[in-house]
Design an enzyme around this catalytic site. Structure first.
Site, mmCIF file in Angstrom:
data_model
loop_
_atom_site.group_PDB
_atom_site.id
_atom_site.type_symbol
_atom_site.label_atom_id
_atom_site.label_comp_id
_atom_site.label_asym_id
_atom_site.label_seq_id
_atom_site.Cartn_x
_atom_site.Cartn_y
_atom_site.Cartn_z
ATOM 1 N N ASP A 171 45.214 51.697 40.846
ATOM 2 C CA ASP A 171 43.924 52.148 40.323
ATOM 3 C C ASP A 171 43.564 53.568 40.780
ATOM 4 O O ASP A 171 42.504 53.793 41.335
ATOM 5 C CB ASP A 171 42.856 51.144 40.798
ATOM 6 C CG ASP A 171 41.460 51.470 40.297
ATOM 7 O OD1 ASP A 171 41.340 51.949 39.162
ATOM 8 O OD2 ASP A 171 40.498 51.253 41.063
ATOM 9 N N GLU A 400 47.887 45.712 49.123
ATOM 10 C CA GLU A 400 47.691 44.609 48.180
ATOM 11 C C GLU A 400 48.931 44.129 47.457
ATOM 12 O O GLU A 400 48.925 44.024 46.222
ATOM 13 C CB GLU A 400 46.618 45.001 47.151
ATOM 14 C CG GLU A 400 45.270 45.235 47.759
ATOM 15 C CD GLU A 400 44.128 45.174 46.754
ATOM 16 O OE1 GLU A 400 44.383 45.332 45.556
ATOM 17 O OE2 GLU A 400 42.989 44.952 47.179
ATOM 18 N N TYR A 457 36.229 41.554 47.237
ATOM 19 C CA TYR A 457 35.246 42.012 46.255
ATOM 20 C C TYR A 457 34.292 40.893 45.838
ATOM 21 O O TYR A 457 33.912 40.792 44.675
ATOM 22 C CB TYR A 457 35.967 42.661 45.068
ATOM 23 C CG TYR A 457 36.515 44.024 45.469
ATOM 24 C CD1 TYR A 457 35.699 45.145 45.437
ATOM 25 C CD2 TYR A 457 37.810 44.173 45.955
ATOM 26 C CE1 TYR A 457 36.167 46.390 45.838
ATOM 27 C CE2 TYR A 457 38.290 45.412 46.369
ATOM 28 C CZ TYR A 457 37.457 46.511 46.310
ATOM 29 O OH TYR A 457 37.910 47.755 46.720
ATOM 30 N N GLU A 492 38.520 46.965 52.478
ATOM 31 C CA GLU A 492 37.939 47.461 51.223
ATOM 32 C C GLU A 492 36.867 46.482 50.822
ATOM 33 O O GLU A 492 37.077 45.262 50.907
ATOM 34 C CB GLU A 492 38.964 47.463 50.075
ATOM 35 C CG GLU A 492 39.816 48.670 49.966
ATOM 36 C CD GLU A 492 40.733 48.633 48.737
ATOM 37 O OE1 GLU A 492 40.365 48.047 47.700
ATOM 38 O OE2 GLU A 492 41.823 49.203 48.836
#
Ligand code: GCB
Length: 583
Positions: A171, A400, A457, A492
């Site tokens: 990303d 990740e 997230y 994150e």
């Protein structure tokens, strides 16, 4: 092979080749100007600059000065993304794989002092299952609307593939080109090739110097920050003793730096270093024996115009904004950064988690990537380059990867890299790999690391907009981690936020929601002693490839891409001020 950072001193000379180079795409006859160092992608409105996948050519003339007669002369590339072919007067003299680490090419025997030649650098930005970072090979686009199974969409995808689509499995925008400086460097023929320093808190400094040539003696002298000699020794390796050493302390302490001045024959090299010790003890991360709590946003190398291009002004601006935020660290998500950034952080006391470009090894790729030994090689090159920096306190093997689809297979892949990092680092820093939001109870890799780094997230990609549910779920997971008895860093967490978008009710994408999101997550973090760090995603908004979830890039910055603070930046500034005052 390691390559020392270029230095100008009484023995060594450097010519910086920054400036306007000629540039063209395959098939073009005409050359056009492009700035080096910088990504080429944003330097023209021609869509090929953004979209081209493949080779490009850079060219300029270089001259080896007559005064460099009798010296070893090299071309030093700090980084060319993602692979490079170097030609002199049309003849290949070197190739290099990997876009984020330096390499050098010796010119002796190829060019004589006084000669001028045409230097061509071919860059290739294609990413695939054989590169780091990883590219999707005809599979789903990252965050794409792939609608699998619909015949017309599938036909459209085949159409794309036939036309050579090359999409990142990550990303951030696939910025490329000669993104870091290129220099001509000269040093004596008998030269210092590499230096390893391993300091201890008692002032002992183990050292090892690698040399090339037939000169007789190596001499190592330690200078304190005022340039006063503090210890010295002769020989390629040994132990120096500094009396009453001053320690390198992370911000807000004093990041005291010594310099090792090394001489070998006519050659001289000065290597800054700091005395500090890193240790993981139970669920604590100790710097110089004192518990350290990581707090600072992750970064990218990303800015308008320059793309990923090295920019010393931007580095200073960013680090001063870290000071303004009362932050003490960042992770080099998702690749090793330009060397100047580490030099600055050594000096400013900002702690770094140093990450390889192993990103995109995620679920949809299903272990389809095939890197041979390349991952290990990149890890080695990164450690070789950065191992003397006191600011680097931990290695990250990657970001990740999919570790829960095939947990045993994943462990077989990552564990040898974990062991290699320990073996390759003379300072034996802690090692980690950053885990994505997955079935953490199945995964075996993340919990086997020295420190657990997890990206989460809750309240954004899942349980979107419902912060009460997000807290509830996050607490469930933290209960599980508590039982693993490992130090954990939330590496994150974040919410896309359009600067200037407000709401009386805190809804997604508003500045109010970003603050509420961080308040909610912090509430959960503050309850747990084994959580030793928080790294919001991201320091600043950054560019990505196009997709239905990205409005002009990723908007999770605490700052805009132009480095204007959003409300959340002010919020963290206060939170982290309280942290530093608690100390
Ligand atoms: C992640 C990735 C990061 C992305 C971020 C996001 O988990 O590690 O590269 O930018 O999420 O914003 O989606």
């Amino acid at each position: 092979m390691s390559t020392l950072y270029p230095q100008n001193n009484r023995s060594r000379m450097v010519t910086d080749l920054s400036g306007y180079w000629d540039f063209r795409f395959p098939g073009d006859e005409k050359w056009q100007p492009v700035a080096v160092p910088a990504s080429y992608n944003d330097q023209s409105p021609d869509p090929r600059f953004r979209n081209h996948a493949g080779i490009t050519e850079y060219r300029r003339r270089i001259t080896v000065p007559v005064a460099w007669k009798g010296m070893r002369v090299c071309l030093r590339f700090d980084a060319v993304a993602h692979s490079a072919r170097i030609l002199l007067d049309g003849k290949e003299i070197a190739t290099h794989r990997g876009g984020f680490l330096p390499f050098e090419v010796e010119l002796n025997g190829v060019m004589e002092p006084g000669e001028t030649a045409e230097l061509t650098v071919e860059t290739d930005n294609r990413i695939s299952h054989h590169t780091l970072p990883i590219g999707t090979e005809g599979q789903t686009a990252f965050f794409g609307s792939d609608n699998p199974g619909i015949p017309s969409v599938e036909a459209g995808k085949r159409f794309q593939q036939e036309r050579g689509i090359n999409r990142p499995a990550f990303d951030f925008f696939n910025y490329t080109g000669i993104q870091r400086p290129v220099r001509l460097v000269a040093m004596p023929r008998d030269y210092i090739r590499d230096i390893t320093l391993v300091p201890s808190l008692n002032g002992e400094v183990r050292y090892h110097v690698e040399t090339e040539g037939t000169a007789e003696t190596v001499r190592v002298e330690i200078l304190d920050a005022d340039g006063v000699p503090a210890a010295s020794s002769d020989g390629h390796e040994g132990v120096l003793q500094i009396r009453q050493p001053c320690l390198w302390e992370p911000w807000p302490g004093t990041p005291y730096l010594y310099t090792a001045r090394i001489t070998y024959g006519e050659d001289l090299y000065e290597q800054p270093f700091g005395i500090r010790e890193i240790r993981v003890d139970g669920t604590r991360f100790l710097i110089n024996g004192r518990p350290f709590r990581f707090h600072g946003p992750c970064k990218h190398e990303d800015s308008p115009f320059h793309g990923r291009g090295a920019d010393p002004c931007l580095n200073v601006t960013d680090i001063n904004l870290y000071h303004w935020l009362n932050a003490n660290c960042f992770r080099t998500s998702h690749y090793p950064y330009a060397e100047e950034m580490y030099q600055l952080c050594d000096r400013e006391g900002i702690v770094i988690v140093d990450e390889t470009p192993a990103v995109g090894m995620w679920a949809d790729e299903h272990y389809g990537w095939d890197l041979g030994g390349y991952h290990l090689q990149v890890l080695k090159e990164m450690i070789d380059r950065d191992r003397n920096h006191p600011c680097v306190v931990m290695w990250s093997l990657g970001n990740e990867p999919d570790t829960d689809t095939l947990p045993d297979k994943a462990y077989e892949y990552w564990h040898p890299l974990y062991e290699a990092a320990h073996r390759l680092d003379p300072q034996n820093r802690p090692v980690t790999v950053v885990g994505c939001q997955n079935r953490y109870e199945r995964d075996k890799v993340i919990r086997s690391m020295d420190v657990v780094l997890i990206n989460r997230y809750y309240g954004w990609y899942n349980l979107s907009g419902d912060l009460e549910a997000a807290k509830y779920a996050f607490r469930q997971e933290l209960d599980w981690w508590e039982k693993q008895k490992k130090p954990v860093i939330l590496s994150e967490y974040g919410a896309d936020t359009v600067a200037g978008l407000h709401g009386a009710v805190a809804e997604m994408f508003t500045e109010e929601y970003q603050v509420a999101f961080y308040e909610a997550m912090s509430e959960c973090l503050d309850e747990r002693d084994f959580v030793i760090g928080e790294m919001p995603w991201n320091f600043a908004d950054f560019d990505t490839c196009q997709g239905p979830m990205r409005v002009g890039g990723n908007r999770k910055g605490l700052f805009t891409r132009e480095r204007r603070p959003k409300m959340a930046a002010h919020w963290f500034r206060q939170r982290w001020k309280d942290f530093s005052e608690d100390k």
